[in-house]
Design a protein around this motif. Structure first.
Motif, short mmCIF file in Angstrom:
data_model
loop_
_atom_site.label_atom_id
_atom_site.label_comp_id
_atom_site.label_asym_id
_atom_site.label_seq_id
_atom_site.Cartn_x
_atom_site.Cartn_y
_atom_site.Cartn_z
N THR A 65 0.54 -0.81 -0.01
CA THR A 65 -0.12 0.00 0.21
C THR A 65 1.21 1.12 0.32
OG1 THR A 65 -2.33 -0.96 1.67
CG2 THR A 65 -1.82 1.45 0.90
N HIS A 66 0.63 2.02 -0.85
CA HIS A 66 1.34 3.43 -0.73
C HIS A 66 0.31 4.72 -0.28
CE1 HIS A 66 5.24 5.90 -1.27
NE2 HIS A 66 4.74 6.09 -2.06
N ARG A 67 0.64 5.81 0.13
CA ARG A 67 -0.23 6.82 0.28
C ARG A 67 1.11 8.02 0.25
NH1 ARG A 67 -1.29 3.63 4.93
NH2 ARG A 67 -3.37 2.80 4.69
N TYR A 68 0.62 9.03 -0.02
CA TYR A 68 1.26 9.96 0.03
C TYR A 68 -0.04 11.58 0.86
CZ TYR A 68 2.83 9.22 -4.66
OH TYR A 68 3.72 8.24 -5.19
N GLY A 69 0.78 12.76 1.35
CA GLY A 69 0.15 13.57 1.76
C GLY A 69 0.01 13.32 3.13
N ARG A 70 -0.53 13.97 3.86
CA ARG A 70 -0.10 13.66 5.79
C ARG A 70 -1.63 14.65 6.58
NH1 ARG A 70 6.05 15.91 7.88
NH2 ARG A 70 7.03 14.52 6.95
N GLY A 71 -2.07 13.50 6.94
CA GLY A 71 -3.09 14.17 7.93
C GLY A 71 -4.19 13.94 7.18
N GLY A 72 -4.41 15.12 6.91
CA GLY A 72 -6.12 15.30 6.17
C GLY A 72 -6.31 15.17 4.75
N GLU A 73 -4.69 15.68 4.60
CA GLU A 73 -4.24 15.57 3.22
C GLU A 73 -4.08 14.05 2.64
OE1 GLU A 73 -4.66 18.36 1.02
OE2 GLU A 73 -5.79 19.39 3.36
N GLU A 74 -3.96 13.49 3.69
CA GLU A 74 -3.49 11.92 3.46
C GLU A 74 -4.10 11.20 2.14
OE1 GLU A 74 -1.39 8.88 5.98
OE2 GLU A 74 -2.87 8.76 6.00
N PHE A 75 -3.61 10.47 0.94
CA PHE A 75 -4.65 9.68 0.09
C PHE A 75 -4.55 8.64 -0.06
CE2 PHE A 75 -2.40 11.99 -2.61
CZ PHE A 75 -2.74 10.84 -4.21
N THR A 76 -4.55 7.27 -0.55
CA THR A 76 -4.13 5.94 -0.80
C THR A 76 -4.27 6.04 -2.61
OG1 THR A 76 -4.97 5.10 1.59
CG2 THR A 76 -3.95 3.46 -0.67
N ALA A 77 -2.73 5.87 -2.64
CA ALA A 77 -2.60 5.69 -4.12
C ALA A 77 -3.36 4.82 -5.23
CB ALA A 77 -1.16 6.75 -5.06
N VAL A 78 -2.15 3.25 -4.59
CA VAL A 78 -2.17 2.49 -4.21
C VAL A 78 -2.20 1.40 -3.39
CG1 VAL A 78 -0.66 0.26 -5.67
CG2 VAL A 78 -0.23 2.48 -6.61
N GLY A 79 -2.88 -0.07 -3.53
CA GLY A 79 -2.67 -1.07 -2.25
C GLY A 79 -4.09 -1.27 -2.02
N PRO A 80 -4.59 -2.21 -1.03
CA PRO A 80 -3.11 -3.27 -1.05
C PRO A 80 -2.84 -3.51 -2.35
CG PRO A 80 -4.43 -4.48 -0.27
CD PRO A 80 -5.40 -2.61 0.47
N VAL A 81 -1.68 -4.27 -2.48
CA VAL A 81 -0.99 -4.94 -3.95
C VAL A 81 -0.62 -6.64 -4.06
CG1 VAL A 81 -0.26 -5.10 -6.55
CG2 VAL A 81 -1.89 -3.24 -5.73
N ASP A 82 -1.16 -7.08 -4.38
CA ASP A 82 0.01 -8.51 -4.67
C ASP A 82 0.55 -8.78 -5.77
OD1 ASP A 82 1.14 -9.71 -1.31
OD2 ASP A 82 -1.30 -8.95 -1.33
N LEU A 83 1.66 -8.95 -5.81
CA LEU A 83 1.41 -9.42 -7.48
C LEU A 83 2.99 -10.27 -7.57
CD1 LEU A 83 1.10 -8.49 -10.33
CD2 LEU A 83 1.73 -6.26 -10.48
#
Length: 275
Positions: free
Chosen positions: A30-48
């Motif tokens: 899983t990969h997230r960007y931002g912090r606090g209220g600005e955080e969003f998840t870009a990917v995941g969960p991924v198994d490959l």
């Protein structure tokens, strides 16, 4: 394809030798960007899992996390959760893979030769071997006779071929390509697709290729993974049973099997984006 078939395909993860040169393992990432209220998840969960020598294409709508996943495999970023392994180790930028971006990112003040030689230097190739290796790389991408030309003297398609040759210079067993033909005209794009297909087949390198195009995905891939809308997860994991050796590109693109697979992938992309 029914939703149950998509779900079943999405859960299929090949068992591979994760220590083999060029193999890729994305484990509970899983990969997230931002912090606090600005955080969003870009990917995941991924198994490959990507076996050595496979040509995997990641396809999906804009913003689904395809390029993020590619950067994680390249080692440009580290996942928020989970682990990525390339050839059994944590990927390190510039060492784990050769990378080709959407724009060539060449040095415009250098000649074609200068750009290739710089890549050979960073790859640790001895200067005495540069002429032979340079000629070999340019021949692989169909650019014989261009080494003394400046970057601004060659076409956009030729510039992208130089970028591919540069990525091949280090002889990494893994090649990562992030929508490298998106800005090119249709004819040049098809020709470069054929070049990449031929080069990876001849060198036996593992490839992970990002695209929006179902047509491009089916033509290039030995396997296609469709990602859902953000946060990107695996919606479809589809092997492509089309011939990869001694095949005429136009015959392949015009075949019934190609059309059926293209329609299946296109439907899966639209369904994943709408879900």
């Amino acid at each position: 394809m029914s939703s149950s078939e998509v779900t079943e395909a999405a859960g299929a993860t090949a068992e591979v030798d994760t220590s083999a040169a060029g193999s890729v393992r994305v484990e509970h990432v899983t990969h997230r960007y931002g912090r606090g209220g600005e955080e969003f998840t870009a990917v995941g969960p991924v198994d490959l899992s990507v076996p050595a020598g496979e040509f995997l294409v990641l396809v999906g709508a804009s913003g689904c996390g395809k390029s993020t996943l590619l950067r994680l495999i390249a080692g440009f970023e580290r996942p928020t959760r989970g682990a990525v392994r390339v050839s059994g180790a944590e990927p390190r930028p510039g060492e784990a893979a050769g990378v080709v971006f959407q724009t060539p990112r060449l040095f415009p003040w250098r000649t074609v030769r200068g750009n290739i030689d710089l890549a050979l230097r960073y790859a640790g190739v001895s200067r005495a071997q540069w002429p032979e290796r340079r000629a070999e790389l340019l021949a692989r991408v169909g650019l014989e006779g261009t080494e003394r030309r400046r970057v601004w003297e060659i076409s956009g398609g030729q510039q992208q071929r130089v970028a591919i040759a540069r990525a091949l210079a280090a002889e990494n067993p893994l090649l990562l390509l992030d929508e490298p033909f998106a800005a090119l005209d249709a004819l040049t794009r098809e020709r470069l697709q054929e070049d990449v297909r031929r080069v990876t087949r001849r060198t036996g390198r593992t490839a992970v290729f990002v695209t929006h195009s179902a047509d491009e995905a089916v033509f290039l891939g030995s396997r296609i993974v469709v990602l859902t809308k953000s946060p990107g997860t695996v919606a479809l994991d589809l092997p492509i049973p089309l011939p990869r050796d001694d095949v005429d590109a136009e015959e392949l693109r015009g075949s019934r099997e190609f059309a059926e697979l293209r329609a299946q992938v296109s439907h899966a992309v639209k369904a994943a984006a709408a879900a």
